[in-house]
Write a protein that holds these residues in place. Structure first.
Motif, mmCIF file in Angstrom:
data_model
loop_
_atom_site.group_PDB
_atom_site.id
_atom_site.type_symbol
_atom_site.label_atom_id
_atom_site.label_comp_id
_atom_site.label_asym_id
_atom_site.label_seq_id
_atom_site.Cartn_x
_atom_site.Cartn_y
_atom_site.Cartn_z
ATOM 1 N N ASP A 117 0.893 -1.168 0.000
ATOM 2 C CA ASP A 117 0.000 0.000 0.000
ATOM 3 C C ASP A 117 0.923 1.208 0.000
ATOM 4 O O ASP A 117 1.636 1.437 0.963
ATOM 5 C CB ASP A 117 -0.870 -0.080 1.270
ATOM 6 N N ASN A 122 -4.316 11.891 -0.821
ATOM 7 C CA ASN A 122 -5.704 12.290 -0.775
ATOM 8 C C ASN A 122 -6.079 12.878 -2.128
ATOM 9 O O ASN A 122 -5.346 13.704 -2.678
ATOM 10 C CB ASN A 122 -5.928 13.291 0.353
ATOM 11 N N GLU A 262 -10.483 4.747 -0.276
ATOM 12 C CA GLU A 262 -11.226 4.553 0.975
ATOM 13 C C GLU A 262 -12.712 4.318 0.707
ATOM 14 O O GLU A 262 -13.373 3.570 1.425
ATOM 15 C CB GLU A 262 -11.041 5.771 1.886
ATOM 16 N N ARG A 322 -8.600 -7.139 1.906
ATOM 17 C CA ARG A 322 -7.409 -7.433 1.101
ATOM 18 C C ARG A 322 -6.890 -8.831 1.400
ATOM 19 O O ARG A 322 -6.485 -9.565 0.508
ATOM 20 C CB ARG A 322 -6.303 -6.440 1.431
ATOM 21 N N HIS A 342 -1.538 5.518 14.482
ATOM 22 C CA HIS A 342 -2.693 5.008 13.743
ATOM 23 C C HIS A 342 -2.502 3.523 13.406
ATOM 24 O O HIS A 342 -3.380 2.700 13.647
ATOM 25 C CB HIS A 342 -2.894 5.836 12.471
#
Ligand code: ARG
Length: 587
Positions: A117, A122, A262, A322, A342
């Protein structure tokens, strides 16, 4: 080389009665090739054998069986393994032949799948310079894993969901006098700069009209509810974003097998939350839903009080989806170190859920891109110093600067050497070469140091033809290519008289070349492209002294030397390609 190390270890183990693994772990590389390719320290044996290390070394050398093509030499308290003249070169050539036929440098990952990934910006705004890091590191990791035999699934986890899209929809509507039909009809005209203008414009507009914040939230809610107007605008915005991203990605040679943003996980969130509940770890906290993940970090927020899901909720759904679809053994998240908390939260929730994907998830963090501020200090992203500038603009600038350098170099060469026929470039070639060297230089700068370190954006040193730079390595490659173009015959390995390849400069090149597979394995295990970058630098340096020191090639281009040139050239090309640099034949 690894095989030779094992044979050396076996000889030692048989002789000393030590365990093979322990011997192998103790074997080191001597600082100087003249001492040998491997060294075994006898110091730890001194106590049990009640003898001085040099005596132990001498005894081992006297009675142990040296592997074929090698000799054992006692040096102080070490037993060194030296190769007979030319063996190093033979090994280098054979090792390159071996990975050329399988097109894999190492087979260590065969049968395993890794998901990478990376980049994952964004959407709805342009890429700025610092985005280069995740993109360069991630793309290099994909190629490295592939070269080690892994099956790779490259995924772009595009940030294509959230209130910012409510803002863009609202801005677009306002630009069309709140007329939905007109706004829809005008969608084909949207470009990345439209999105960027609206993205930047929202804040000042909302400062004048505070109601806009709430309106934007409403538009996002309508998007979530799949309301047609919102959805159509959003789809166009994403389409434009992806097209713009792809324009940048081709310049990096960055490829994705899947764009799964997302938004893709929207309809999987409820099931994910249900799964968390089933696992018995979902807790209510002040009206929100959370999962506790440890004493030193805050709980992972799964659903806010107002019912909204979060970035983490989507990452949880993504990890599970995934794993179910790609069956990956490892999942790498190439994301800046600022998101460490996170990922610790997300991975810990997965672990507590008992999800099988949990153990393969690895956050591959990296440091910041620093720019030089007005005050001369290095600091985080700033538009002024260039690190906050649009990424494609910086790429253009780098290519243009290299072009200028190349043109002036050619002029200088022509002046110094008017009689010699000059290799001249057509305009198109010049463009291609400048792009390869310029963009490659930027990429190399991001990969040359360990990824945890911050990097410095300083175009002058990044583009320099000397030092730890992309152009320096490109130059070594171009030099090898030019030698082959001009030089004589390259002997077939079967016919090579190996003992001719034994000068120190030659052995150094051969030694570095034959370490490629083990370096690649080390790079993959640590998820560190810098291991390959440093390997390429080492090889470029070795090549440099090989070609310059004795002027070997101008004076005596023996077919054996040409074979080594070709071998080094192939290795350098492969290392450059793994990093994401396009090797250039001339410069
Ligand atoms: N879009 C995020 C950002 O720009 C990065 C996403 C990284 N990948 C992930 N699976 N969370 O910060």
């Amino acid at each position: 080389m690894t095989e030779l190390k094992t044979r050396f270890a076996q000889a030692l183990a048989t002789h000393t009665g030590l365990e093979l693994g322990a011997v192998e772990a103790a074997i080191a590389r001597p600082p100087d090739l003249a001492l040998g390719v491997f060294a075994f320290p006898c110091f730890p044996l001194a106590k049990t054998l009640r003898k001085a290390p040099p005596a132990i070394a001498a005894e081992i050398v006297a009675s142990a069986q040296a592997p074929e093509g090698t000799e054992l030499v006692a040096a102080g308290g070490y037993v060194n393994l030296r190769l007979q003249p030319g063996i190093l070169a033979r090994q280098a050539v054979e090792s390159v032949q071996a990975w050329q036929t399988t097109s894999r440098v190492s087979g260590s990952g065969v049968g395993r799948t890794v998901l990478v990934d990376y980049s994952s910006p964004n959407a709805g705004k342009e890429l700025v310079y610092h985005h280069i890091r995740s993109t360069a590191i991630g793309a290099a990791l994909c190629r490295m894993y592939e070269a080690a035999g892994w099956k790779v699934e490259a995924v772009n986890h595009l940030g294509d969901w959230g209130t910012q899209f409510g803002k863009l929809i609202l801005m677009w509507l306002r630009e069309h006098g709140m007329d939905q039909e007109a706004a829809l009809a005008d969608l084909p005209s949207v470009t990345l700069s439209t999105l960027n203008r609206m993205y930047v414009g929202f804040k000042p507009a909302a400062a004048e009209d505070p109601a806009m914040e709430e309106e934007a939230r409403l538009w996002f809610a309508r998007l979530e509810a799949k309301e047609a107007f919102a959805r159509t605008c959003w789809e166009r915005f994403i389409e434009v974003s992806i097209a713009a991203l792809n324009e940048v990605y081709v310049r990096f040679g960055a490829k994705f097998d899947h764009f799964l943003g997302e938004s893709f996980y929207e309809d999987k969130l409820e099931a994910t939350i249900e799964r968390i509940r089933q696992a018995g770890i979902l807790e209510e906290s002040e009206g929100a839903q959370v999962v506790r993940v440890g004493d030193d970090i805050p709980p992972c927020l799964i659903r806010k009080r107002d019912g909204a899901t979060l970035y983490a909720t989507r990452d949880l759904a993504a990890a599970i989806w995934r794993h179910e679809h790609f069956g990956c053994d490892r999942a790498l998240y190439v994301v800046d170190a600022g998101q460490s908390f996170h990922f610790r939260q997300v991975f810990e929730v997965l672990r507590r859920m008992g999800e099988p994907c949990a153990h393969g998830c690895i956050h591959v963090p990296f440091g910041l891109v620093l720019g030089k501020g007005e005050d001369g200090n290095w600091s985080k992203v700033s538009t002024r110093s260039g690190t906050g500038a649009p990424l494609p603009d910086v790429m253009d600038r780098a290519a243009a600067r290299i072009r200028e350098t190349m043109v002036s170099l050619a002029e200088k060469r022509a002046l110094e050497n008017p009689s010699r026929e000059q290799d001249s470039f057509s305009d198109r070639e010049l463009d291609q070469v400048s792009e390869a060297i310029g963009v490659g230089a930027l990429v190399f700068n991001e990969l040359k140091s360990r990824r945890a370190a911050d990097t410095r954006f300083d175009l002058d040193s990044i583009l320099s033809f000397e030092g730890d730079t992309g152009p320096y390595i490109q130059y070594a490659y171009a030099r090898l290519s030019s030698i082959l173009r001009k030089g004589g015959e390259v002997i077939a390995p079967e016919a090579a008289r190996w003992s001719l390849l034994c000068e120190p400069e030659t052995e150094r090149v051969a030694s570095v070349v034959s370490q490629f597979p083990e370096r690649l394995d080390a790079a993959v295990e640590a998820n560190e492209p810098s291991v390959i970058a440093q390997f390429a630098l080492e090889l470029a340096e070795a090549v440099h002294s090989f070609t310059h020191h004795h002027r070997v090639l101008e004076v005596d281009a023996t077919p054996e030397r040409m074979l080594l040139v070709e071998t080094a050239r192939r290795t350098l090309a492969k290392a450059l390609t793994l990093l994401g640099l396009t090797p250039v034949e001339r410069m």
